[in-house]
Design an enzyme around this catalytic site. Structure first.
Site, PDB file in Angstrom:
ATOM      1  N   LYS A 197       0.772  -1.377   0.111  1.00  0.00           N
ATOM      2  CA  LYS A 197       0.162  -0.028  -0.026  1.00  0.00           C
ATOM      3  C   LYS A 197       1.013   1.284   0.035  1.00  0.00           C
ATOM      4  CE  LYS A 197      -4.199  -2.142   2.013  1.00  0.00           C
ATOM      5  NZ  LYS A 197      -3.475  -3.709   1.689  1.00  0.00           N
TER       6      LYS A 197
HETATM    7  C1  LIG Z   1      -4.315  -4.561   0.725  1.00  0.00           C
HETATM    8  C2  LIG Z   1      -3.377  -5.904   0.616  1.00  0.00           C
HETATM    9  C3  LIG Z   1      -4.003  -6.898  -0.333  1.00  0.00           C
HETATM   10  C4  LIG Z   1      -5.103  -6.580  -1.084  1.00  0.00           C
HETATM   11  O1  LIG Z   1      -5.131  -5.534  -2.292  1.00  0.00           O
HETATM   12  P1  LIG Z   1      -6.522  -5.069  -2.807  1.00  0.00           P
HETATM   13  O2  LIG Z   1      -6.147  -3.939  -3.507  1.00  0.00           O
HETATM   14  O3  LIG Z   1      -7.487  -4.774  -1.478  1.00  0.00           O
HETATM   15  O4  LIG Z   1      -7.080  -6.128  -3.486  1.00  0.00           O
HETATM   16  C5  LIG Z   1      -3.079  -8.051  -0.446  1.00  0.00           C
HETATM   17  N1  LIG Z   1      -2.044  -7.945   0.227  1.00  0.00           N
HETATM   18  C6  LIG Z   1      -1.626  -7.259   1.161  1.00  0.00           C
HETATM   19  C7  LIG Z   1      -0.770  -7.680   2.021  1.00  0.00           C
HETATM   20  C8  LIG Z   1      -2.542  -6.266   1.353  1.00  0.00           C
HETATM   21  O5  LIG Z   1      -1.882  -5.110   2.575  1.00  0.00           O
END
Ligand SMILES: *Cc1c(COP(=O)(O)O)cnc(C)c1O
Length: 487
Positions: free
Chosen positions: A106
């Site tokens: 993120k």
């Molecule tokens: C947020 C997240 C996801 C999922 O991503 P999306 O964009 O919500 O589908 C997968 N793995 C990790 C470690 C995350 O923090």
């Protein structure tokens, strides 16, 4: 460039307004009205940051000075200037998205969003500060705090469930420096915290409660196009790496397997494809919360099922918000249909898409899931066979990518997106590779590093020594008052 709501009844806005607003008034998500001209081949000749400038400048043209914003967002924040490196592991290429300031994927978006938001706000002549409200089950909170800390004109308030996040995740959040950040533990679970945030947004929607206050509320969630768009860049970056290694030439299609929760990451891959990147299949990998697997296979989305707590907690989700954008795009921007389906999801808990839409989804996407046992087996196998240490979310992706190849015989190059550092989930990783899991998470990190020789990211190894700055615990009933009074 104009953006429209996926549900069709909100006003058309420009790209800067879409970023400032986040969610459209009719509850829909903003999507561009028409596909812009985009030279994918030229983009692939660039450095990662220059790719971001071209992509964001094209999709968000009403935000001025994109080059400066991208430099400010990323320079010096990631482990390398390429931001998101790729590694060849066995037959697959792993795209490491976790080399940012908080070791979460993120970071790629949440380093950029504050720059986009403040610049967009300036073009709109908006004078109030923006207060970002976020409920987190762990990863989003810290990445958002780090992204927004000390950004002028913005504040951020994060709520996490008391006792509901890992010790490392808690330490990451409560030690966060910055004069504009607040973090609270909420007595309750993640749903309570999330419901509390939604309640605050609803209570403030008509503006009355905020009259005279020097701020307006916004969200750092991937419903915001300013959070989604920066994620397109790394699909181009991975493709370029395959070209540079001589594995493909421009035009060859590449498959991407994406560990999926809210459907933001994988949707960014679809947008990359729309911009001309030769993407083959996008493979949606879920954990035991396999609502998307069922949907992509059957055309019926059914949230009426229990939420399982798994070893890949960032994917423990039953309603994937960004799927709405895919339905909109694949139905030929049929906002009436999208509004109807989303209405059904709220009232009935499920919906079924028309046959044509189902076929369009099946053409571009494939889906499967891995339970915790398969996830642990995969972490062990990938470690033993290739000496590559991956986190549980990435292992879900790897498992599903292997299944895809075995079941379809599609041998186009495969990129597996890696969404977290293994050190964010030391207990699950240690136990998978046969290590001793006694002690707290910091002991486990040290042991994992000693056992594997893989270095602990600096932002995590130093955490234990940092002072705790945010130790407040509040009742869920007090969240609104906390936001309104304490600023
Ligand atoms: C947020 C997240 C996801 C999922 O991503 P999306 O964009 O919500 O589908 C997968 N793995 C990790 C470690 C995350 O923090």
């Amino acid at each position: 460039m104009n953006y429209r709501s996926t549900r069709g009844s909100a006003a058309v806005v420009n790209s800067a307004q879409a970023v400032v607003k986040g969610l459209a008034e009719d509850g829909g998500l903003y999507m561009m009205e028409a596909l812009p001209e985009f030279d994918a081949k030229a983009c692939l000749a660039k450095s990662t940051k220059d790719m971001a400038k071209q992509i964001l400048g094209t999709l968000l043209p009403d935000i001025p000075d994109m080059d400066t914003l991208v430099e400010r967002a990323y320079t010096g924040k990631f482990q390398t200037e390429e931001l998101t490196p790729t590694v060849c592991v066995g037959d697959f290429t792993v795209l490491e998205l976790f080399r940012g300031p908080t070791s979460a994927f993120k970071d790629v978006a949440l380093c950029m969003l504050p720059q986009l938001l403040t610049a967009a706000k300036a073009t709109q002549g908006m004078e109030e500060d923006i207060l970002i409200l976020t409920a987190t089950s762990g990863d989003t909170g810290k990445a958002a705090l780090a992204g927004f800390a000390d950004v002028p004109g913005v504040g951020i308030c994060v709520f996490y469930p008391n006792g509901g996040v890992s010790a490392v995740q808690r330490a990451q959040m409560v030690t966060q420096p910055g004069n504009n950040v607040r973090v609270y533990a909420v007595e309750g679970n993640f749903d309570d915290a999330q419901t509390g945030v939604k309640t605050i947004f609803n209570a403030c929607a008509d503006g009355k409660l905020l009259e005279g206050k020097p701020f307006r509320l916004s969200s750092a969630n991937s419903i915001n196009i300013g959070r989604l768009a920066p994620q397109i860049t790394y699909y181009f970056k991975a493709y370029k790496d395959l070209m540079d290694r001589g594995q493909i030439t421009f035009g060859d299609e590449v498959n991407f397997c994406v560990p999926t929760g809210n459907f933001g990451d994988i949707l960014a891959g679809y947008l990359a494809k729309l911009l001309g990147l030769p993407v083959g299949r996008l493979i949606c990998a879920s954990n035991a919360n396999n609502v998307l697997t069922d949907f992509i296979r059957t055309g019926t989305y059914d949230r009426r099922r229990p939420l399982h707590k798994t070893d890949s907690p960032s994917m423990d989700i039953l309603v994937s918000s960004n799927l709405e954008r895919l339905l909109y795009l694949l139905s030929g921007q049929n906002a009436g249909l999208v509004a109807e389906l989303m209405g059904k999801l709220t009232t009935d808990g499920s919906y079924t898409v028309p046959e044509e839409l189902k076929a369009a989804i099946e053409e571009g996407f494939w889906a499967d899931y891995a339970g915790d046992a398969e996830t642990a087996d995969t972490m062990r196998l990938v470690w033993e066979k290739y000496g590559y240490l991956c986190d549980p979310h990435t292992a879900v992706g790897w498992y599903v990518a292997e299944h895809y190849v075995n079941q379809t015989g599609d041998h186009r190059p495969m990129v597996v997106l890696s969404t977290a550092s293994p050190y964010k989930f030391p207990s699950a990783v240690l136990s998978a590779i046969g290590g001793d899991t006694s002690g707290d998470e910091f002991d486990q990190m040290d042991r994992l590093s000693a056992l594997t020789g893989v270095a602990i990211p600096g932002n995590l190894s130093g955490l234990k020594e940092l002072p705790e700055r945010h130790t407040g615990v509040i009742a869920k009933e007090d969240m609104l008052a906390t936001v309104l009074n304490d600023k």
